[in-house]
Structure formats: C-alpha cells, structure tokens
Write a protein that holds these residues in place. Structure first.
Motif, PDB file in Angstrom:
ATOM      1  N   ALA A   1       0.867  -1.347  -0.034  1.00 34.98           N
ATOM      2  CA  ALA A   1      -0.115  -0.058  -0.121  1.00 34.98           C
ATOM      3  C   ALA A   1       0.856   1.270  -0.121  1.00 34.98           C
ATOM      4  CB  ALA A   1      -0.827   0.021   1.117  1.00 34.98           C
ATOM      5  N   THR A   2       0.499   2.307  -0.647  1.00 40.56           N
ATOM      6  CA  THR A   2       1.128   3.502  -0.779  1.00 40.56           C
ATOM      7  C   THR A   2      -0.061   4.680  -0.355  1.00 40.56           C
ATOM      8  OG1 THR A   2       2.469   2.892  -2.733  1.00 40.56           O
ATOM      9  CG2 THR A   2       2.295   5.250  -2.258  1.00 40.56           C
ATOM     10  N   GLY A   3       0.380   5.513   0.733  1.00 44.87           N
ATOM     11  CA  GLY A   3      -0.324   6.624   1.066  1.00 44.87           C
ATOM     12  C   GLY A   3       0.493   7.943   1.027  1.00 44.87           C
ATOM     13  N   LEU A   4      -0.081   8.778   0.537  1.00 51.96           N
ATOM     14  CA  LEU A   4       0.404  10.029   0.153  1.00 51.96           C
ATOM     15  C   LEU A   4      -0.461  11.195   0.955  1.00 51.96           C
ATOM     16  CD1 LEU A   4       1.216   9.577  -3.531  1.00 51.96           C
ATOM     17  CD2 LEU A   4       2.798   9.407  -1.569  1.00 51.96           C
ATOM     18  N   TRP A   5       0.103  12.193   1.538  1.00 50.31           N
ATOM     19  CA  TRP A   5      -0.670  13.249   1.933  1.00 50.31           C
ATOM     20  C   TRP A   5       0.379  14.568   1.855  1.00 50.31           C
ATOM     21  CZ3 TRP A   5      -5.345  14.158   3.784  1.00 50.31           C
ATOM     22  CH2 TRP A   5      -5.612  15.265   4.559  1.00 50.31           C
TER      23      TRP A   5
ATOM     24  N   VAL B   1      -3.132   0.513  -3.515  1.00 55.32           N
ATOM     25  CA  VAL B   1      -3.161  -0.526  -2.949  1.00 55.32           C
ATOM     26  C   VAL B   1      -3.185  -1.848  -3.768  1.00 55.32           C
ATOM     27  CG1 VAL B   1      -4.452  -2.240  -1.264  1.00 55.32           C
ATOM     28  CG2 VAL B   1      -4.412   0.044  -0.992  1.00 55.32           C
ATOM     29  N   ALA B   2      -2.137  -2.710  -3.559  1.00 55.47           N
ATOM     30  CA  ALA B   2      -2.184  -3.725  -4.607  1.00 55.47           C
ATOM     31  C   ALA B   2      -1.994  -5.129  -3.870  1.00 55.47           C
ATOM     32  CB  ALA B   2      -0.966  -3.520  -5.752  1.00 55.47           C
ATOM     33  N   GLY B   3      -2.462  -6.145  -4.785  1.00 55.24           N
ATOM     34  CA  GLY B   3      -2.201  -7.516  -4.013  1.00 55.24           C
ATOM     35  C   GLY B   3      -1.922  -8.476  -5.063  1.00 55.24           C
ATOM     36  N   VAL B   4      -1.494  -9.465  -4.588  1.00 61.11           N
ATOM     37  CA  VAL B   4      -1.247 -10.720  -5.643  1.00 61.11           C
ATOM     38  C   VAL B   4      -1.435 -11.929  -4.711  1.00 61.11           C
ATOM     39  CG1 VAL B   4       0.273 -11.958  -7.147  1.00 61.11           C
ATOM     40  CG2 VAL B   4       0.247  -9.500  -7.320  1.00 61.11           C
ATOM     41  N   THR B   5      -2.314 -12.890  -5.247  1.00 62.63           N
ATOM     42  CA  THR B   5      -2.531 -14.320  -4.495  1.00 62.63           C
ATOM     43  C   THR B   5      -1.933 -15.342  -5.462  1.00 62.63           C
ATOM     44  OG1 THR B   5      -4.121 -15.784  -3.442  1.00 62.63           O
ATOM     45  CG2 THR B   5      -4.995 -14.446  -5.482  1.00 62.63           C
ATOM     46  N   PHE B   6      -1.260 -16.077  -5.074  1.00 63.51           N
ATOM     47  CA  PHE B   6      -0.546 -17.085  -5.951  1.00 63.51           C
ATOM     48  C   PHE B   6      -0.636 -18.579  -4.998  1.00 63.51           C
ATOM     49  CE2 PHE B   6       2.487 -15.390  -2.959  1.00 63.51           C
ATOM     50  CZ  PHE B   6       3.233 -16.511  -2.673  1.00 63.51           C
ATOM     51  N   GLY B   7      -0.507 -19.596  -5.839  1.00 64.68           N
ATOM     52  CA  GLY B   7      -0.520 -20.889  -5.494  1.00 64.68           C
ATOM     53  C   GLY B   7       0.375 -21.887  -6.448  1.00 64.68           C
ATOM     54  N   LYS B   8       1.342 -22.382  -5.996  1.00 67.81           N
ATOM     55  CA  LYS B   8       1.986 -23.596  -6.540  1.00 67.81           C
ATOM     56  C   LYS B   8       2.051 -24.810  -6.002  1.00 67.81           C
ATOM     57  CE  LYS B   8       6.448 -23.720  -9.517  1.00 67.81           C
ATOM     58  NZ  LYS B   8       5.611 -23.387 -10.710  1.00 67.81           N
TER      59      LYS B   8
ATOM     60  N   SER C   1      -4.727  -4.243  -8.497  1.00 64.53           N
ATOM     61  CA  SER C   1      -4.493  -2.995  -7.872  1.00 64.53           C
ATOM     62  C   SER C   1      -5.610  -1.857  -7.986  1.00 64.53           C
ATOM     63  CB  SER C   1      -3.257  -2.448  -8.724  1.00 64.53           C
ATOM     64  OG  SER C   1      -3.486  -1.775 -10.071  1.00 64.53           O
ATOM     65  N   TRP C   2      -5.530  -1.376  -6.659  1.00 60.66           N
ATOM     66  CA  TRP C   2      -6.598  -0.168  -6.673  1.00 60.66           C
ATOM     67  C   TRP C   2      -5.822   1.205  -6.491  1.00 60.66           C
ATOM     68  CZ3 TRP C   2      -7.387   3.906  -3.072  1.00 60.66           C
ATOM     69  CH2 TRP C   2      -8.600   4.552  -3.208  1.00 60.66           C
ATOM     70  N   ILE C   3      -6.219   2.103  -7.450  1.00 58.69           N
ATOM     71  CA  ILE C   3      -5.411   3.506  -7.394  1.00 58.69           C
ATOM     72  C   ILE C   3      -6.618   4.487  -7.372  1.00 58.69           C
ATOM     73  CG2 ILE C   3      -4.088   4.771  -9.018  1.00 58.69           C
ATOM     74  CD1 ILE C   3      -3.396   2.364 -10.683  1.00 58.69           C
ATOM     75  N   ASP C   4      -6.035   5.389  -6.530  1.00 55.62           N
ATOM     76  CA  ASP C   4      -6.979   6.477  -5.915  1.00 55.62           C
ATOM     77  C   ASP C   4      -6.957   7.618  -7.260  1.00 55.62           C
ATOM     78  OD1 ASP C   4      -8.750   8.337  -4.845  1.00 55.62           O
ATOM     79  OD2 ASP C   4      -7.372   8.868  -3.132  1.00 55.62           O
ATOM     80  N   GLN C   5      -7.665   7.346  -8.331  1.00 55.50           N
ATOM     81  CA  GLN C   5      -7.836   8.398  -9.342  1.00 55.50           C
ATOM     82  C   GLN C   5      -9.501   8.419  -9.831  1.00 55.50           C
ATOM     83  OE1 GLN C   5      -5.149   6.711 -12.028  1.00 55.50           O
ATOM     84  NE2 GLN C   5      -6.250   5.045 -12.709  1.00 55.50           N
TER      85      GLN C   5
ATOM     86  N   LEU D   1      -9.912   0.112 -10.488  1.00 54.82           N
ATOM     87  CA  LEU D   1      -9.210  -1.054 -10.497  1.00 54.82           C
ATOM     88  C   LEU D   1      -8.811  -1.771 -11.600  1.00 54.82           C
ATOM     89  CD1 LEU D   1      -9.520  -3.087  -8.042  1.00 54.82           C
ATOM     90  CD2 LEU D   1     -11.748  -3.932  -9.015  1.00 54.82           C
ATOM     91  N   GLN D   2      -7.445  -2.234 -11.604  1.00 55.77           N
ATOM     92  CA  GLN D   2      -6.917  -2.741 -12.814  1.00 55.77           C
ATOM     93  C   GLN D   2      -6.285  -4.064 -12.280  1.00 55.77           C
ATOM     94  OE1 GLN D   2      -4.226   0.245 -14.523  1.00 55.77           O
ATOM     95  NE2 GLN D   2      -5.707   1.818 -13.872  1.00 55.77           N
ATOM     96  N   LYS D   3      -6.324  -5.074 -13.308  1.00 55.50           N
ATOM     97  CA  LYS D   3      -5.591  -6.287 -13.268  1.00 55.50           C
ATOM     98  C   LYS D   3      -4.368  -6.097 -13.399  1.00 55.50           C
ATOM     99  CE  LYS D   3      -6.099  -9.548 -16.632  1.00 55.50           C
ATOM    100  NZ  LYS D   3      -6.640 -10.485 -17.310  1.00 55.50           N
ATOM    101  N   THR D   4      -3.257  -6.812 -12.607  1.00 53.34           N
ATOM    102  CA  THR D   4      -1.821  -6.757 -12.968  1.00 53.34           C
ATOM    103  C   THR D   4      -1.397  -8.068 -13.325  1.00 53.34           C
ATOM    104  OG1 THR D   4      -1.592  -7.120 -10.362  1.00 53.34           O
ATOM    105  CG2 THR D   4      -1.690  -4.650 -11.144  1.00 53.34           C
ATOM    106  N   SER D   5      -1.662  -9.111 -12.658  1.00 51.17           N
ATOM    107  CA  SER D   5      -1.280 -10.380 -13.209  1.00 51.17           C
ATOM    108  C   SER D   5      -2.510 -11.507 -13.268  1.00 51.17           C
ATOM    109  CB  SER D   5      -0.199 -10.749 -12.348  1.00 51.17           C
ATOM    110  OG  SER D   5      -0.766 -11.140 -11.223  1.00 51.17           O
ATOM    111  N   ASP D   6      -2.405 -12.586 -14.081  1.00 56.21           N
ATOM    112  CA  ASP D   6      -3.416 -13.293 -14.216  1.00 56.21           C
ATOM    113  C   ASP D   6      -2.999 -14.649 -15.024  1.00 56.21           C
ATOM    114  OD1 ASP D   6      -5.653 -14.700 -14.684  1.00 56.21           O
ATOM    115  OD2 ASP D   6      -6.817 -13.550 -15.856  1.00 56.21           O
ATOM    116  N   HIS D   7      -2.698 -15.785 -14.488  1.00 56.46           N
ATOM    117  CA  HIS D   7      -2.459 -17.037 -15.396  1.00 56.46           C
ATOM    118  C   HIS D   7      -2.957 -18.049 -14.470  1.00 56.46           C
ATOM    119  CE1 HIS D   7       1.774 -16.935 -13.315  1.00 56.46           C
ATOM    120  NE2 HIS D   7       1.237 -18.339 -13.048  1.00 56.46           N
ATOM    121  N   LEU D   8      -3.408 -19.289 -15.280  1.00 57.46           N
ATOM    122  CA  LEU D   8      -3.481 -20.350 -14.903  1.00 57.46           C
ATOM    123  C   LEU D   8      -2.894 -21.581 -15.549  1.00 57.46           C
ATOM    124  CD1 LEU D   8      -6.909 -21.778 -13.546  1.00 57.46           C
ATOM    125  CD2 LEU D   8      -5.723 -23.009 -15.073  1.00 57.46           C
TER     126      LEU D   8
END
Length: 381
Positions: free
Chosen positions: A47-51, A61-68, A91-95, A100-107
């Motif tokens: 997470a990145t917070g700016l003031w 805020v960005a998150g990646v869930t993974f499993g191998k 990722s969620w960007i305050d704009q 809300l944008q997808k950053t990674s995706d594979h199966l």
C-alpha cells in the motif's frame, strides 16, 4: 560344587536369553508413502499513502495471490505427477477513472504419467493447459470505454505429448528433463462477439479476427487455417489452431530448510511451416482460404507469394517461470516470481522516434517479461 552348578545355570540362562534376542526379527522400516504433496500458497500486498506530497502520485493498494502445488504418486515402476500454478493480482489506484486494474493473471496445469523402464528413465505421456482467468482490458485512464483486449480462455494452450522423462533427486533438489518428438498443441480463443470485441495481437496470433477492424484486410492476409462465415458475411474468424511439433520441458525443484526454488522451462517448435498463400483477384488481395470460401477461381487470380509468421521448425516458443520463496516467522513469506515468454508469430507494437522526431509504431516479435517481488502471508509445505 554348588557354586559351579549355580554358575553354569546362570551362563545357560544368559545364553538362552541372548539367542532369543538374536532370533527375534528386527523391526522393519516403514514403507515410503506413495503419495507426496508439496507447494507454496500465499498473498502478497503493498500500500502507498500520500498526504500533501509535492512530488505527486496517487494512493494505491495492490495485491497478488498465488499458489504453486505439486502432487506426486510413485510406487513400483510407476510415477504420476501433477502441477498447478495459479496467480492473480489486482491494484486499486486513487484516481478518477480506471481505479481497479488487473496486474497479473495466469492458470497453468500439467499432468504426466510415466513408466520407469530403467533407473531414472521414464516412458511418459503428458498433458498441459494454460490460459488466463479474467478479461484483459486496455486502461486508458480517462472516461472512455476500456476496450476488452482478450476474453476469458483467450487464448488458451493445450499440449498433449508422448516422450522420455529423466528424473533425478540430488541433495534436496529434484530434476526433470522431458523431451517429446510427438507433441500436439491446440491454441484456442473463445469468441463471444466477433464484431463488438477489440482483440490484442495475442488474440490475432491465436487466430481471431473481426470484420469491422480497420486492418481487417491485412489480418486476412496473415491468416491461416479454416475460416467461418455467417450468412451476412459480417463475422469472419477462426478460433483455433492445431500444430504437431517438438516439446521440451525442464524442471528444477529445490528445498533447503525454509528456502524453496521452483523453475520450469518449456519449449515448443512446430514441424509444419505455417505460411499463407496470397492471391490478387480483381484488384484485391485474398488468402487462399478466403478465395475458396468466397467461391473465387484461384486459376483466374495472380499468386503474389507466401506470408510467413515464423511458425516453422527450429523457431521455438519459450515459456520460462522462476519462483523463489523464503518463509520466516512460520507464516511470512518473501517471494520473487518471474516469467519470460517469446511466441513466434505474436507481434507486439512498440513506439519509436525517428531522426526527425516523428513517432511511429513498429510491430515485431518481442521478448515478454514480468517480475513480481512481494512480502506477505504464505505457507510452504
């Protein structure tokens, strides 16, 4: 004399006891279990917070869930191994737009069954499947519609092959080298509406085209395989490609205490040279398939030559993944995952600037690379 008798009796008792202990069968070591499960699962976030930040930027805020995961069955001369590799990030960007944008995706999933015909050498049949799980969009950053680049399961790659697999375990490292001279690859692209969907070069490489594309004629000239037309001749697309070729897969899995390394390199090269024959008929260029579907006589057209998309033997599609993981404090993980791809025939646009300062776009086959370094909750087993 009594002392002598007593000594003899004690000696005989001791000898009988020793003989019984020697005759008792030793306890057998427990047989190794035929099933073995290993892997790593986790969630990385930042997470990145700016003031009043003078340099600018946005809260994010960005998150990646993974499993191998790896499941192995080994008994007698048989071995069955299955691997599942899943990753999805947002990722969620305050704009104002495209928050809300997808950053990674594979199966990715593969399974192989082998018979050990000599130590460490297996005659193996393997099947593999890989795709994406969510829509791919172009994020413009404004209020315009975020066009869909690719659909779910578009494209997807299915591999079926038979070959030889060499396996070896050395000091906590498992090695596997698989080579198949008889490997089939089916590339598919799910199509829901060929007129209202914008496709990326990856979709075009997979064989999907749309009639209202401004470059539709160019795409037709680059096409190959079977084309399907509706009654109004509006939708024209092909949603699969089948190839026979050579497949190679090398894999290393290493574990030392809380450190794990898993890397997989996959190579595929088709035997058939995928060329498209181009004809000129009444001032318009057509592919041979389009000529046949339209009922035009090829002997009345002018053959212009063949268009090559580099899909021929010796040109390898490359897919190389690496995952490094270190677990500490029982539930925290540091992970580094990378993926490198190179697909023959898949052209990616890149912007250049000439000597006069004019910008232009050139499409070419390029190396694709993605790397993710994360700290988060994870579990290795």
């Amino acid at each position: 004399m009594k002392k002598i008798y007593l000594l003899l009796a004690c000696t005989m008792c001791a000898a009988m006891t020793f003989a019984q202990e020697a005759a008792a069968p030793a306890e057998e070591a427990p047989a190794p279990k035929p099933w073995k499960v290993s892997g790593i699962v986790g969630l990385n976030a930042n997470a990145t917070g700016l003031w009043n930040w003078a340099a600018g930027g946005n809260n994010a805020v960005a998150g990646v869930t993974f499993g191998k995961l790896k499941l192995l069955y080994s008994e007698n001369n048989m071995a069955w191994e299955s691997n599942l590799d899943v990753e999805y990030g947002l990722s969620w960007i305050d704009q104002k737009y495209d928050k809300l944008q997808k950053t990674s995706d594979h199966l990715k999933f593969d399974t192989k069954f082998g018979w050990e015909f000599r130590p460490t050498w297996f005659l193996t049949a393997m099947a593999a499947f890989q795709t994406q799980m969510d829509l791919g969009r172009s994020y413009t950053g404004d209020d315009s519609y975020d066009a869909i680049h690719s659909m779910i399961l578009a494209p997807s790659y299915t591999d079926i092959s038979v070959g030889i697999d060499w396996k070896k375990s050395v000091n906590g490292a498992d090695f596997s080298i698989y080579l198949s001279p008889v490997a089939g690859r089916i590339t598919t692209a799910y199509v829901s509406d060929a007129n209202n969907t914008e496709y990326t070069q990856e979709m075009l490489e997979a064989g999907v085209y749309q009639a209202n594309d401004p470059d539709f004629r160019t795409h037709l000239q680059e096409a190959n395989g079977t084309w399907y037309f509706d009654d109004a001749n509006v939708k024209q697309y092909r949603n699969y490609r089948a190839e026979l070729g050579l497949n190679f897969k090398g894999e290393i899995n290493y574990a030392y205490k809380d450190f794990k390394l898993a890397t997989v390199l996959t190579l595929f090269s088709p035997y058939k040279w995928d060329k498209v024959r181009i004809y000129e008929y009444e001032g318009v260029n057509y592919t041979e398939t389009e000529m046949n579907n339209r009922g035009y006589e090829i002997n009345k057209a002018t053959f212009l030559g063949c268009r090559d998309n580099n899909r021929r033997f010796g040109n390898f599609d490359v897919d190389w993944t690496v995952l490094l993981s270190y677990q500490f404090l029982k539930c925290l993980n540091i992970t580094l995952s990378t993926e490198l791809k190179y697909i023959n025939g898949l052209k990616i646009d890149k912007e250049f600037t000439d000597a006069d300062g004019n910008k232009y776009t050139h499409a070419a086959e390029r190396v694709q690379f993605m790397g993710i370094l994360g700290l988060g909750i994870g579990y290795s087993f």
